[in-house]
Design a protein around this motif. Structure first.
Motif, PDB file in Angstrom:
ATOM      1  N   UNK A  10      -2.278 -18.795  18.187  1.00  0.00           N
ATOM      2  CA  UNK A  10      -3.484 -19.427  17.949  1.00  0.00           C
ATOM      3  C   UNK A  10      -3.674 -20.744  17.913  1.00  0.00           C
ATOM      4  N   UNK A  11      -2.377 -21.592  17.837  1.00  0.00           N
ATOM      5  CA  UNK A  11      -2.489 -23.116  18.215  1.00  0.00           C
ATOM      6  C   UNK A  11      -2.900 -23.369  19.734  1.00  0.00           C
ATOM      7  N   UNK A  12      -2.245 -22.377  20.577  1.00  0.00           N
ATOM      8  CA  UNK A  12      -2.548 -22.396  22.016  1.00  0.00           C
ATOM      9  C   UNK A  12      -4.034 -22.242  22.303  1.00  0.00           C
ATOM     10  N   UNK A  13      -4.627 -21.077  21.515  1.00  0.00           N
ATOM     11  CA  UNK A  13      -6.152 -20.761  21.863  1.00  0.00           C
ATOM     12  C   UNK A  13      -6.732 -22.097  21.411  1.00  0.00           C
ATOM     13  N   UNK A  14      -6.527 -22.705  20.325  1.00  0.00           N
ATOM     14  CA  UNK A  14      -7.289 -23.990  19.761  1.00  0.00           C
ATOM     15  C   UNK A  14      -7.117 -24.951  20.725  1.00  0.00           C
ATOM     16  N   UNK A  15      -6.089 -25.271  21.248  1.00  0.00           N
ATOM     17  CA  UNK A  15      -5.808 -26.181  22.399  1.00  0.00           C
ATOM     18  C   UNK A  15      -6.541 -26.117  23.725  1.00  0.00           C
ATOM     19  N   UNK A  16      -6.425 -24.655  24.104  1.00  0.00           N
ATOM     20  CA  UNK A  16      -7.248 -24.353  25.289  1.00  0.00           C
ATOM     21  C   UNK A  16      -8.709 -24.585  25.186  1.00  0.00           C
ATOM     22  N   UNK A  17      -9.271 -24.059  23.990  1.00  0.00           N
ATOM     23  CA  UNK A  17     -10.726 -24.352  23.719  1.00  0.00           C
ATOM     24  C   UNK A  17     -10.982 -25.810  23.834  1.00  0.00           C
ATOM     25  N   UNK A  18     -10.225 -26.477  22.870  1.00  0.00           N
ATOM     26  CA  UNK A  18     -10.577 -27.943  22.887  1.00  0.00           C
ATOM     27  C   UNK A  18     -10.456 -28.628  24.138  1.00  0.00           C
ATOM     28  N   UNK A  19      -9.512 -28.484  25.134  1.00  0.00           N
ATOM     29  CA  UNK A  19      -9.391 -28.710  26.204  1.00  0.00           C
ATOM     30  C   UNK A  19     -10.820 -28.471  27.350  1.00  0.00           C
ATOM     31  N   UNK A  20     -11.386 -27.070  27.079  1.00  0.00           N
ATOM     32  CA  UNK A  20     -12.244 -26.598  27.628  1.00  0.00           C
ATOM     33  C   UNK A  20     -13.693 -27.550  27.095  1.00  0.00           C
ATOM     34  N   UNK A  21     -13.672 -27.667  25.818  1.00  0.00           N
ATOM     35  CA  UNK A  21     -14.856 -28.510  25.168  1.00  0.00           C
ATOM     36  C   UNK A  21     -14.775 -30.084  25.866  1.00  0.00           C
ATOM     37  N   UNK A  22     -13.542 -30.572  25.902  1.00  0.00           N
ATOM     38  CA  UNK A  22     -13.443 -32.001  26.416  1.00  0.00           C
ATOM     39  C   UNK A  22     -14.017 -32.075  27.945  1.00  0.00           C
ATOM     40  N   UNK A  23     -13.569 -30.952  28.934  1.00  0.00           N
ATOM     41  CA  UNK A  23     -13.985 -30.875  30.159  1.00  0.00           C
ATOM     42  C   UNK A  23     -15.233 -30.746  30.446  1.00  0.00           C
ATOM     43  N   UNK A  24     -15.917 -30.072  29.572  1.00  0.00           N
ATOM     44  CA  UNK A  24     -17.577 -29.828  29.263  1.00  0.00           C
ATOM     45  C   UNK A  24     -17.946 -31.161  29.198  1.00  0.00           C
ATOM     46  N   UNK A  25     -17.856 -31.759  28.089  1.00  0.00           N
ATOM     47  CA  UNK A  25     -18.310 -33.122  27.698  1.00  0.00           C
ATOM     48  C   UNK A  25     -17.857 -34.014  28.865  1.00  0.00           C
ATOM     49  N   UNK A  26     -17.006 -34.001  29.545  1.00  0.00           N
ATOM     50  CA  UNK A  26     -16.655 -34.867  30.623  1.00  0.00           C
ATOM     51  C   UNK A  26     -17.809 -34.911  31.723  1.00  0.00           C
ATOM     52  N   UNK A  27     -18.178 -33.818  31.990  1.00  0.00           N
ATOM     53  CA  UNK A  27     -19.173 -33.364  33.005  1.00  0.00           C
ATOM     54  C   UNK A  27     -20.639 -33.755  32.765  1.00  0.00           C
ATOM     55  N   UNK A  28     -20.906 -34.059  31.623  1.00  0.00           N
ATOM     56  CA  UNK A  28     -22.462 -34.401  31.330  1.00  0.00           C
ATOM     57  C   UNK A  28     -22.838 -35.669  31.869  1.00  0.00           C
TER      58      UNK A  28
END
Length: 199
Positions: A10-28
């Motif tokens: 569950x923690x790994x899933x949350x960490x992956x999700x957070x990394x994905x959101x950060x990457x998406x935000x970085x590309x705006x």
């Protein structure tokens, strides 16, 4: 033991999700501007243009699509500015949609009878792409030449697909052509435009 494994995954899933959101935000676009000058971004661009000369390249992008006949009509009305702008198809035929009969003809040029029966829900495949061909004002491309270039490009790449075009000058530094490209061609075969498709 199983609780720990569950918590760890569950923690790994949350960490992956957070990394994905950060990457998406970085590309705006906002973050790109912040990384490249922040509040001075526009000023820096203007300065570079003066030093190096502005690009004269035409940018092409897909800005929207529609998957139902009503959506196609909305796209047509949008690019025609509710009848203020004349539309033109890929055969040079012009439509003034302020006229009721010509509006109907413009709709029928991109909508087939099968579309009305087949596509009735949100997950239906798209019927049209709204493509924008934009050249910088400094390139000084005339309306006639811009429409001709867009028409020839689309005819070369998608000879069996119907198109409606409109020339817009509402953005002061970027006159542009909107082209509604029908995705199923005249034989029913669907085109598939990829982001990295070579020009």
């Amino acid at each position: 033991m199983s609780k720990r494994i569950g918590k760890k995954s569950d923690d790994e899933y949350k960490a992956r999700k957070l990394r994905g959101q950060q990457e998406q935000a970085r590309r705006t676009p906002y973050n790109f501007k912040m990384r490249n000058g922040g509040a001075k971004y526009e000023k820096n661009i203007q300065s570079r243009m003066l030093q190096q000369g502005a690009s004269r390249e035409v940018m092409v992008k897909i800005t929207g699509s529609a998957n139902r006949p009503r959506g196609v009509k909305n796209e047509i009305n949008y690019i025609a500015r509710e009848g203020e702008i004349t539309l033109r198809d890929n055969h040079g035929v012009e439509y003034h949609i302020a006229d009721r009969e010509q509006r109907k003809e413009a709709y029928e040029s991109l909508i087939d009878d099968e579309d009305k029966k087949q596509y009735t829900h949100d997950r239906s495949p798209n019927l049209v792409h709204n493509m924008v061909f934009s050249s910088p004002k400094i390139a000084d491309v005339s309306k006639k030449d811009m429409l001709k270039a867009a028409e020839e490009t689309l005819r070369e790449k998608y000879p069996e697909n119907r198109v409606l075009m409109a020339y817009h000058t509402d953005k002061e530094h970027h006159p542009h052509v909107h082209a509604l490209l029908r995705i199923p061609d005249n034989g029913g075969k669907r085109i598939n435009i990829r982001k990295k498709r070579p020009a």
